[in-house]
Design an enzyme around this catalytic site. Structure first.
Site, short mmCIF file in Angstrom:
data_model
loop_
_atom_site.label_atom_id
_atom_site.label_comp_id
_atom_site.label_asym_id
_atom_site.label_seq_id
_atom_site.Cartn_x
_atom_site.Cartn_y
_atom_site.Cartn_z
N SER A 64 -11.92 -3.63 11.73
CA SER A 64 -12.97 -3.62 10.72
C SER A 64 -13.93 -4.77 11.01
CB SER A 64 -12.38 -3.81 9.32
OG SER A 64 -13.37 -4.35 8.47
N LEU A 119 -16.73 3.01 -7.25
CA LEU A 119 -17.46 3.99 -6.44
C LEU A 119 -16.55 4.62 -5.39
CD1 LEU A 119 -20.89 2.14 -6.01
CD2 LEU A 119 -20.24 3.84 -7.72
N SER A 121 -14.25 3.43 -3.10
CA SER A 121 -14.13 2.94 -1.72
C SER A 121 -12.78 3.34 -1.13
CB SER A 121 -14.33 1.43 -1.66
OG SER A 121 -13.40 0.79 -2.51
N ASP A 166 -11.60 11.48 -7.50
CA ASP A 166 -12.28 10.70 -6.46
C ASP A 166 -12.11 11.35 -5.10
OD1 ASP A 166 -12.59 9.11 -8.63
OD2 ASP A 166 -11.24 7.53 -7.96
C1 GLA Z 1 -10.53 6.41 -11.44
C2 GLA Z 1 -9.47 7.41 -10.99
C3 GLA Z 1 -9.95 8.84 -11.23
C4 GLA Z 1 -10.43 9.03 -12.66
C5 GLA Z 1 -11.40 7.92 -13.06
C6 GLA Z 1 -11.78 7.98 -14.52
O1 GLA Z 1 -11.67 6.52 -10.63
O2 GLA Z 1 -9.19 7.25 -9.62
O3 GLA Z 1 -8.92 9.74 -10.92
O4 GLA Z 1 -9.35 9.10 -13.55
O5 GLA Z 1 -10.87 6.63 -12.79
O6 GLA Z 1 -12.52 9.12 -14.79
#
Ligand code: GLA
Length: 379
Positions: A64, A119, A121, A166
């Site tokens: 990295s 966000l 990562s 995510d």
């Molecule tokens: C984090 C978790 C997701 C979701 C959000 C809240 O980003 O990784 O799975 O629960 O919080 O919406």
């Protein structure tokens, strides 16, 4: 940064292939993914880049340049190191358990997704690593399969009880679209999301997400408790998704106060997300912005996952010219906000926000105008 030339200097020769894997911002539908609800994220331009070449010795060597750190592990011996490489090991472990024949590789990885800012990562890095292993093994998987295995990696090896949003956003988003994801069955609808007169501004509060993971797990447990109490009256409910706002209202007085508040957020937010999507599809951005504001209020008052900084930023935003809506995004307790604003006001908004936020909190916020980008892909 040119990863190819970093690769040449570090490992000699050329990488075999490169890939990109974005971060995400959730527009609405917060803390509902683990209640089988609907979420609406977009992928953003901040991303993880990875270039890769196979090795014959069953080792993974990753450099990295951002951390100026090279870390490695053997595929035969996965063991937590308490560092960023653990996300790669986590993905390797789940792929191995699923029977994928893994090959070692050397690679250079770089990311401009702000760390621990809500966000995604980590999901971005996990999906990048999964794509690399799968490409080297010549195995094709769908975005949903990739997302599920990365979520499992995070739940088991890393030990964070995240939902599926995510990893699905990172793996399945499409350019110029928001991803309406049904977290119950992982069905997706790509909702056109090209803003002309409006823009999305993402702001990083630069406030540490203190207690984020323990409070996150506590919220999950409260939802489960709410569900098991509510099943007394609604025995067929498999998750809070199956309880309507009216059904909940009828039983609110019979639930412990905190549990009633948590459940009210979840059932309200699930309904609100679908209303927001209808508004978006009808081109009613004013209504979409109002839903964002309502979402934030619910996360603040009922789910109690905002922070002083997130409340300051969204309150401040709503008073500015051209703002249609503003809310926290991601898990909360710190991290980022997302604001819908008239496009020609966005740059000035960011400039003034940074100034006023610093005066109020002594912290340095960063802000970006974000468009809906494509999900992760081998280039
Ligand atoms: C984090 C978790 C997701 C979701 C959000 C809240 O980003 O990784 O799975 O629960 O919080 O919406």
């Amino acid at each position: 940064m040119n990863l190819q030339s970093v690769f040449q200097r570090r490992f000699g020769g050329e990488p075999e292939f490169s890939l990109r894997s974005p971060g995400r911002v959730n527009l609405i539908g917060e803390h509902v993914d683990y209640n089988d609800g609907f979420v609406l994220p977009i992928a953003i331009s901040m991303q993880t880049d990875l270039c890769v070449r196979a090795r014959q010795d069953g080792r993974v060597e990753l450099y990295s340049p951002v951390f100026d750190s090279q870390m490695s592990f053997s595929l035969d011996h996965l063991e937590k190191q308490g560092a960023w490489i653990d996300y790669a090991q986590a993905v390797a472990q789940v792929l191995e358990q699923e029977g994928t024949e893994l090959r070692g590789f050397e690679g250079v990885v770089s990311s401009d997704v702000p760390l621990a800012s809500g966000l995604s990562s980590s999901a971005s890095f996990e999906v990048a690593v999964a794509l690399a292993f799968l490409r080297l093994a010549n195995v094709e998987k769908t975005p949903a399969e990739i997302a599920l295995l990365c979520q499992k990696a995070e739940n088991t090896f890393i030990g964070v009880q995240c939902g599926i949003m995510d990893q699905m956003a990172v793996a399945a988003c499409a350019k110029d679209h928001a991803l309406l994801l049904d977290c119950r069955d992982l069905n997706v609808r790509q909702v056109p999301f090209v803003l002309q007169e409006h823009a999305l501004v993402v702001v990083d509060s630069a406030a540490p997400r203190e207690l984020a993971s323990s409070a996150y797990n506590e919220r999950r447990a409260q939802c489960e408790q709410g569900l098991s109490l509510l099943r007394k009256w609604y025995p067929d409910a498999k998750s809070l998704r199956d309880i309507s706002p009216d059904q909940l209202a009828m039983r609110t007085n019979e639930l412990p106060e905190t549990i009633a508040k948590r459940a009210a957020h979840v059932v309200g937010e699930i309904a609100r997300t679908l209303e927001a999507v209808s508004a978006l599809e009808a081109g009613d951005m004013t209504k979409f912005g109002r839903k964002m504001n309502e979402s934030h209020a619910s996360l603040r008052d009922l789910y109690e996952v905002t922070s002083l900084e997130l409340d300051f930023l969204t309150d401040w935003a709503r008073k500015q010219p051209g703002v249609l809506g503003s809310r926290m995004t991601g898990a909360g307790f710190g991290g980022c906000t997302v604001t819908l604003i008239e496009r020609d006001k966005a740059e000035d908004f960011i400039k003034r926000l940074k100034h006023d936020y610093q005066v109020a909190t002594d912290r340095h916020a960063r802000g970006w105008v974000c468009e809906a980008e494509a999900g992760a892909e081998v280039l």
